[in-house]
Every structure is written in C-alpha cells, then in structure tokens.
Motif scaffolding. Structure first.
Motif, PDB file in Angstrom:
ATOM      1  N   ALA A   1       0.796  -1.214   0.000  1.00 33.74           N
ATOM      2  CA  ALA A   1       0.000   0.000   0.000  1.00 33.74           C
ATOM      3  C   ALA A   1       0.836   1.275   0.000  1.00 33.74           C
ATOM      4  O   ALA A   1       0.357   2.316  -0.402  1.00 33.74           O
ATOM      5  N   ILE A   2       2.075   1.205   0.447  1.00 32.42           N
ATOM      6  CA  ILE A   2       2.948   2.381   0.449  1.00 32.42           C
ATOM      7  C   ILE A   2       3.952   2.245  -0.704  1.00 32.42           C
ATOM      8  O   ILE A   2       4.663   1.252  -0.799  1.00 32.42           O
ATOM      9  N   ILE A   3       3.960   3.233  -1.569  1.00 32.06           N
ATOM     10  CA  ILE A   3       4.863   3.253  -2.717  1.00 32.06           C
ATOM     11  C   ILE A   3       6.013   4.204  -2.397  1.00 32.06           C
ATOM     12  O   ILE A   3       5.802   5.316  -1.916  1.00 32.06           O
TER      13      ILE A   3
ATOM     14  N   ILE B   1      11.785   8.593  -8.841  1.00 31.44           N
ATOM     15  CA  ILE B   1      11.258   9.855  -9.372  1.00 31.44           C
ATOM     16  C   ILE B   1      12.077  11.032  -8.864  1.00 31.44           C
ATOM     17  O   ILE B   1      12.466  11.912  -9.634  1.00 31.44           O
ATOM     18  N   MET B   2      12.371  11.029  -7.567  1.00 30.99           N
ATOM     19  CA  MET B   2      13.147  12.134  -7.002  1.00 30.99           C
ATOM     20  C   MET B   2      14.590  12.127  -7.506  1.00 30.99           C
ATOM     21  O   MET B   2      15.181  13.186  -7.732  1.00 30.99           O
ATOM     22  N   LEU B   3      15.158  10.931  -7.687  1.00 34.16           N
ATOM     23  CA  LEU B   3      16.506  10.853  -8.244  1.00 34.16           C
ATOM     24  C   LEU B   3      16.541  11.472  -9.642  1.00 34.16           C
ATOM     25  O   LEU B   3      17.469  12.214  -9.974  1.00 34.16           O
ATOM     26  N   ALA B   4      15.537  11.160 -10.457  1.00 34.72           N
ATOM     27  CA  ALA B   4      15.482  11.716 -11.813  1.00 34.72           C
ATOM     28  C   ALA B   4      15.312  13.234 -11.772  1.00 34.72           C
ATOM     29  O   ALA B   4      15.980  13.954 -12.526  1.00 34.72           O
ATOM     30  N   LYS B   5      14.437  13.723 -10.886  1.00 33.37           N
ATOM     31  CA  LYS B   5      14.222  15.165 -10.772  1.00 33.37           C
ATOM     32  C   LYS B   5      15.486  15.892 -10.342  1.00 33.37           C
ATOM     33  O   LYS B   5      15.734  17.028 -10.760  1.00 33.37           O
ATOM     34  N   ARG B   6      16.269  15.261  -9.479  1.00 32.69           N
ATOM     35  CA  ARG B   6      17.498  15.886  -8.965  1.00 32.69           C
ATOM     36  C   ARG B   6      18.727  15.540  -9.805  1.00 32.69           C
ATOM     37  O   ARG B   6      19.836  15.979  -9.505  1.00 32.69           O
TER      38      ARG B   6
ATOM     39  N   LEU C   1       8.497  11.349  -1.336  1.00 32.48           N
ATOM     40  CA  LEU C   1       9.042   9.993  -1.481  1.00 32.48           C
ATOM     41  C   LEU C   1       8.016   8.898  -1.227  1.00 32.48           C
ATOM     42  O   LEU C   1       8.116   7.814  -1.780  1.00 32.48           O
ATOM     43  N   LEU C   2       7.055   9.176  -0.361  1.00 27.93           N
ATOM     44  CA  LEU C   2       6.094   8.156   0.063  1.00 27.93           C
ATOM     45  C   LEU C   2       4.711   8.454  -0.490  1.00 27.93           C
ATOM     46  O   LEU C   2       4.252   9.589  -0.442  1.00 27.93           O
TER      47      LEU C   2
END
Length: 74
Positions: A2-4, A9-14, A62-63
């Motif tokens: 249930a928790i993704i 995504i954040m690595l790509a953005k940064r 992140l979550l």
C-alpha cells in the motif's frame, strides 16, 4: 504493498545517481535497492530524514499511499 516509495522519481528530478545518493545518505546500495523496489517492510526515520536532506525534498515526495485492492476482496 500500500505504500509506494518514489525514490526513482526524485533521483530523476534531482539528476542524481543511486550511487551518489547511497554515498550521501550512508546506506548500502543493496539497502537502497530494497527501498527503491518496494521490498522494504520498514524505514527508519533517520534514514528517511537523510534521504530527504540529500534529495532536498519532503517525506511526502518519497512516500505515496495506494489503496490495496486485494485487501478489500477478503
């Protein structure tokens, strides 16, 4: 699950590599991989804090909660 965990995504953005994040946070590549792939059962708040600091983001970046469809059927 249930928790993704949206570390990718954040690595790509940064524009940061997994290796760089691992070095900045001080956790092994194996443990970071477990988090990234959604295999982790828990995360320490100190680890979450260190990841947020390294990626300059909030825990909510992140979550993500996703309703577990299979649990509803039971």
């Amino acid at each position: 699950m249930a928790i993704i965990i949206n570390i990718d995504i954040m690595l790509a953005k940064r524009k940061m590599s997994v290796t760089e994040l691992s070095n900045r946070v001080g956790i092994t590549m194996a443990n970071l991989s477990i988090l990234k792939n959604g295999k982790a059962k828990a995360i320490r708040l100190t680890t979450l804090e260190a990841i947020c600091e390294a990626l300059d983001c909030q825990p909510g970046d992140l979550l993500e909660y996703q309703k577990d469809e299979s649990a509803e059927e039971e």
